[in-house]
Write a protein that holds these residues in place. Sequence first.
Motif, PDB file in Angstrom:
ATOM      1  N   GLU A 342      -6.022  -0.188  -2.355  1.00 35.82           N
ATOM      2  CA  GLU A 342      -5.921   0.059  -0.915  1.00 35.82           C
ATOM      3  C   GLU A 342      -6.669  -1.011  -0.128  1.00 35.82           C
ATOM      4  N   ARG A 345      -4.580  -4.016   0.062  1.00 34.50           N
ATOM      5  CA  ARG A 345      -3.484  -3.792   1.011  1.00 34.50           C
ATOM      6  C   ARG A 345      -3.965  -4.074   2.434  1.00 34.50           C
ATOM      7  N   ASN A 346      -5.167  -3.611   2.755  1.00 32.84           N
ATOM      8  CA  ASN A 346      -5.710  -3.864   4.088  1.00 32.84           C
ATOM      9  C   ASN A 346      -6.026  -5.343   4.293  1.00 32.84           C
TER      10      ASN A 346
END
Length: 662
Positions: A342, A345-346
């Motif tokens: 995650e 992804r950011n």
Amino acid sequence: MRVTQHRPRPSGMKSLVIVFTAVCAVLSFDLEPGDDAPLYHLKTLNGFVDRREMTVFYALDNRSAFVECLWTKNESVDHLIQNSSSDVQYVFMSFSESAEGHVSWMQNRLKSRVEFLSNETGIRFDGFLKRAHFVIHSAGKTGTWIDWLLGNWTCRDHGCGINQLNITTAASGNFSMRRLDSRYDWIPEAVEFTNKTLTLSDFGDGCTTTSKNLMKKLALVYRGGPANCTYFTKIQNAQQSNASGVIVYSTPDLPLVDMNCQGDECDHQLQIPGTMISYVDGMTLKMALTQGDVNVTFTILSSPLFYFGVDAEGRVQQTGWLLYPSFLFLTWQAEWFQYTKELNRNLSKPADVVPVFERTVMQGIVGATTIIEVPPMKDLQQYSNIELDMALSCPGTRDSTCAQWDHIVSLYICCNMSGPYCGQELGRWITPFRRRIGHWLTPVRPLLPFFDAKRCNFTMKLDASWAMPWLPSLNIRFSNKQQDNSNITVPHRIQPLFRGGKFNKFYNSRYAPISFYVGLNDVHVKLESVITGHGSDNHNCAEFCVTSHHFVVNGKYEYVQTFSNAGTPLGCARRVLDGVEPNEHGTWLYGRDGWCDGQEVLPWVVDITECVHQGKNDVKYFGLFNGKDPDPDPKVVPGYIMMYSNVIFYRKMDDSSMQDVI
């Protein structure tokens, strides 16, 4: 000024892989943590596994009572089933020449516990079995890169090595047996006895006190007995008889366990170590004692690596240390892979990036410092997100090269040496115990006014002069740039408030209310703080005690930050998905007062706009321990609170007035 568009490298990986196994070197791949993992193709009981997905590998080495206990302890297997994400795959292996028989046993153990848990909870766990794969070839003989890696990546300390007792007897000669040391933290670790030889003495079931003097001897104690007392009682009674340590031998029907205290027992530290052996081995020792002296030497044989992983980017990674035998640690490593997935992804989102440090050596209170040119304030105000992209690595490529203690890492900023914000803290992190994988993205837009000049000095340093080096990498990310300035509110002014100090009975008396002024152009007012508790008095304050921090605005509006997580057994282990580095070397699992080892300290921000008015306002602060003023024993060194707190004023960006109107 160097501003770059940041993009991580592309990856074809859709998920992650963790590998738990051990092996002998066959092929040479020269892989290091962070390298791309080659493909693999392994034959299993149900076909083949060759997917580079989020997968956990484990190989049973029955020379290790620790590694075997992960399977024999129901609680451990249950944790594996109940705490594993649905996108995690598992591959199980064995070092035995009869590997297929061993993995068949593992498969049956999982099936049995899945059925039990499904009946007990009413929740179906059958899907877990579809994600479990059992390799029929011996670990080390798969013909893949896994063989090389597990034979060449060393495994030391917690959960590693082959723990044994070497026995010397007058009648039966010399022989060895497996041992499983007690759970850490409530008694000294048996590793302190490594390569030391002590004489053994029979101590029955250890449930009653005795006048027998066991000075400089090991007490041999039966796990069972009519009194069925706790391990704590057995070891305490042996300690009172002057024993140097305890060897508990199990009952005929129970596997080895990592002995632990229970309830209030855990509040009382014992002073001698303990370990457990099998019933058969215990009876062998009892028989030998009837024939003469028995001398025992604690040894640790080197072992291949038992666990490793491949993350969502397809890179091979270490999985840290298992402090006690439980599959929980492996599920936490899987959670870390989910967290970094995650995070990446950011980080892949568009952003303007200002590099600050790149694996710069930071050691002690001198730390690392640099001067960086930043964009002008009028440009910075257009970004709705400002984040610190911080990674913390070690001098080498392995976790073993990392520093052994947790320390506070503070980032200080000074853009205008004559301005009010020079030397303020922009970010705070806590180093882990010997892990090199830390990476966090911390929002700091409320602190935008700190960037009050074009050239800024950034200093990142540790909290102790003797602290070992770390290698931080820091980028400042400016993202989500707004085109329509009419709807943007920006922090334009900060008033520093309270700082921390010694958490003793005088703590609150040093804080007087502070006045602040709200201007005509201020459309929002927020309270921001970063608070962490450290040190240990007779109440375990302020690291492991629950403290609360109270900000009272205008005498009646109270905002409270309470660290109820402090002192809980798994308070930080349960926060891996929030960025806590898992499977560290020390007591990383316990909850702390506003922080965890191996994690950022997130700013606490609350909107107080509705509680203030134009003109003069005030705020009062006080800190409490368990709802009362701190009052530690004056004979002990008190803990302390490290705090920065601010009032932050926002206005509309298109407001042409550059002066605050009160």
